[in-house]
Enzyme design. Structure first.
Site, PDB file in Angstrom:
ATOM      1  N   HIS A  38      -0.429  12.192   4.049  1.00 44.21           N
ATOM      2  CA  HIS A  38      -1.877  12.384   3.899  1.00 44.21           C
ATOM      3  C   HIS A  38      -2.450  13.278   4.987  1.00 44.21           C
ATOM      4  CE1 HIS A  38      -2.577   9.243   0.751  1.00 44.21           C
ATOM      5  NE2 HIS A  38      -1.332   8.978   1.116  1.00 44.21           N
TER       6      HIS A  38
ATOM      7  N   ASP B  55      -7.640  18.829   9.559  1.00 42.37           N
ATOM      8  CA  ASP B  55      -7.688  17.674   8.664  1.00 42.37           C
ATOM      9  C   ASP B  55      -6.775  17.934   7.463  1.00 42.37           C
ATOM     10  OD1 ASP B  55      -8.506  15.269   7.532  1.00 42.37           O
ATOM     11  OD2 ASP B  55     -10.621  15.633   7.940  1.00 42.37           O
TER      12      ASP B  55
HETATM   13  O1  F6P Z   1      -4.758   9.438   6.236  1.00 42.71           O
HETATM   14  C1  F6P Z   1      -4.425   9.152   7.516  1.00 42.71           C
HETATM   15  C2  F6P Z   1      -4.641   7.695   7.897  1.00 42.71           C
HETATM   16  O2  F6P Z   1      -3.908   7.303   9.000  1.00 42.71           O
HETATM   17  C3  F6P Z   1      -4.295   6.767   6.774  1.00 42.71           C
HETATM   18  O3  F6P Z   1      -2.971   6.337   6.807  1.00 42.71           O
HETATM   19  C4  F6P Z   1      -5.323   5.709   6.948  1.00 42.71           C
HETATM   20  O4  F6P Z   1      -5.758   5.282   5.707  1.00 42.71           O
HETATM   21  C5  F6P Z   1      -6.490   6.359   7.649  1.00 42.71           C
HETATM   22  O5  F6P Z   1      -5.997   7.507   8.248  1.00 42.71           O
HETATM   23  C6  F6P Z   1      -7.190   5.430   8.619  1.00 42.71           C
HETATM   24  O6  F6P Z   1      -6.386   5.187   9.726  1.00 42.71           O
HETATM   25  P1  F6P Z   1      -5.957   3.773  10.262  1.00 42.71           P
HETATM   26  O7  F6P Z   1      -5.165   3.103   9.194  1.00 42.71           O
HETATM   27  O8  F6P Z   1      -5.178   4.055  11.485  1.00 42.71           O
HETATM   28  O9  F6P Z   1      -7.232   3.023  10.521  1.00 42.71           O
END
Ligand code: F6P
Length: 468
Positions: free
Chosen positions: A163, A371
């Protein structure tokens, strides 16, 4: 409708489950982040199992169902959280993969925890996956899972999707464990990235680190072929459009505008509080516009939502201090009683409140330094059913490939960013509507269901496996 190859249940493996709770006595609520908001609508349309962490330390939970989703929790200890999640995932890989917009820290103990936790996720996925089924692994936290899973379950079809960006080799090569990560990923049948450039960066890393041959977007790896491609993620456009048309949401948007003092223009920023999002650069540009009198209350107001994120990681703590000092300084200099220049909200909001905020915003500022995609930009466009509104969008987002009619900026260019904000505030004519219409048409066709179908369809075309 999206179906896993073979029609059987799809197994999703992601760091987080789609739900979390403040403590064991609290109710489950949707967990934060773009990954979860993208995948929930996909699993609501087909049977599946979701393997992930419930967000708290040392919680041993049995599998449970939540709103039709079948959830398989993976336990993380407090040490796992500190070393695997906050450490290796978010203080090593995250800054490295975002072009070192924050400092990347390399700690050998974190790597050991990352390997151990990846093994645990692979075991949980292996237990959840019926013979011959499809497993879809997500994101940078779980890059060793594909190979671990293949070793345990050669009958599975395995896909992995990143992602976030995948960096150029000059940056990736700094990672002391670069070979192991590439080998981990090469356990998959299909590797998906947000942009073509990310896929190309990975192919180069694979050639350098695993000494494989690549032919176009295929990696030749022993007797296996791994496909690599770009699958830009999107949002549930129809659902957001319906939410934004709902009379309750529209009434809430009018109320917000009224509470702001019915200004001529509302600008909005919505980000996780993360240094990759370019919030500081954005506010510095806005502050210069305030200084010049080009914007300011009561005519113009800026709402900045910065949702709490990773607040035990040092870089995030430093960013919060810097940001809140800056907001305080700007508000001290440019607000009047009852009319702040910036409405700063260090909070997370539910979907319906977000839709009302998007409806309120005449100008949406999405200005990351880097991003993978940025779903906020797509959510804003999905909510603008009357085709009004202007999107200012960083060229360093994946979203810019799909939303080319936005006002595109380089967030490092202060004058360019200021000029874009001025231009956005002067928008509103037929040309503005045409641009919004074109962007909406694009994301109505290429929505999150299209993304999932494209990835799973490509995965189905990879090698046939004999069920056990
Ligand atoms: O898309 C990147 C990401 O790390 C996802 O895995 C996650 O949904 C989002 O950002 C939020 O991050 P975290 O799970 O570390 O709160």
């Amino acid at each position: 409708m999206v179906v896993a190859p073979g029609g059987e249940a799809l197994v999703i493996v992601a760091n987080r489950l789609p739900v979390e709770r403040a403590d064991p006595a609290s109710p489950w609520r949707t967990s934060p982040g773009g990954l979860v908001s993208a995948l929930i609508p996909v699993l609501q349309r087909q049977p599946g199992v979701w393997v992930g962490w419930a967000g708290a330390a040392d919680e041993d939970l049995d599998p449970f169902d939540f709103e039709g989703l079948s959830l398989q929790p993976v336990t993380l200890s407090a040490t796992d959280i500190e070393r695997y999640y906050e450490g290796f995932s978010n203080a090593t890989l995250w800054p490295l993969y975002h072009d070192v917009t924050g400092e990347a820290v390399f700690e050998r103990g974190w790597w050991e925890a990352y390997s151990r936790v990846n093994q645990r996720f692979a075991e949980a996925a292996s237990r959840s996956a019926p013979p011959g089924s499809t497993v879809w692994v997500h994101d940078y936290q779980l890059q060793l899972v594909p190979a671990l899973l293949r070793r345990a379950r050669p009958d599975l079809r395995i896909g992995w999707f990143n992602h976030i960006p995948f960096p150029g080799y000059e940056i990736y090569a700094r990672l002391p464990w670069r070979h192991q990560i590439v080998e981990g990923l090469l356990g998959a049948d299909l590797l998906g990235f947000q942009r073509r450039d990310d896929a190309v960066n990975f192919l180069r890393a694979a050639r350098r680190c695993a000494e494989v041959v690549t032919r176009g977007s295929v990696v030749e790896y022993g007797d296996r072929q791994i496909r690599v491609g770009a699958f830009p993620i999107s949002v549930d456009t129809a659902a957001l459009d319906a939410l934004a048309r709902d009379p309750t949401t529209r009434a809430r948007a009018r109320q917000i505008r009224h509470d702001l003092g019915d200004p001529e223009a509302v600008l909005l920023g919505v980000d996780r509080l993360d240094y990759t999002k370019g919030i500081i650069n954005r506010l510095r540009a806005y502050s210069e516009l305030l200084e010049e009198g080009a914007v300011g209350p009561p005519r113009t107001v800026l709402i900045q939502v910065a949702s709490p994120s990773r607040d035990r990681v040092r870089e995030y703590q430093l960013l919060r201090e810097e940001l809140e000092t800056l907001v305080g300084r700007i508000n001290g200099d440019y607000s009047s009683v009852g009319r702040p220049a910036i409405h700063y909200l260090h909070q997370s909001f539910p979907r319906d409140e977000m839709a009302a905020l998007y409806l309120t915003a005449d100008v949406m500022l999405v200005t990351p330094l880097k991003d993978g995609m940025n779903l906020v930009a797509k959510e804003y466009v999905a909510c603008r059913s009357d085709e009004s509104g202007v999107l200012v969008l960083s060229e360093f987002t994946g979203a810019v490939d799909d939303l080319r009619q936005a006002i595109v900026i380089n967030p490092w260019d202060m004058d360019g960013t200021k000029e874009a904000i001025r231009q956005a505030l002067n928008g509103g004519g037929a040309a503005t509507r045409r641009r919004m219409r074109t962007m909406r048409n694009h994301i109505f066709t290429e929505d999150v269901h299209h993304w999932a179908a494209a990835f799973l369809g490509a995965l189905e075309l990879t090698v046939d496996r004999d069920p056990r």
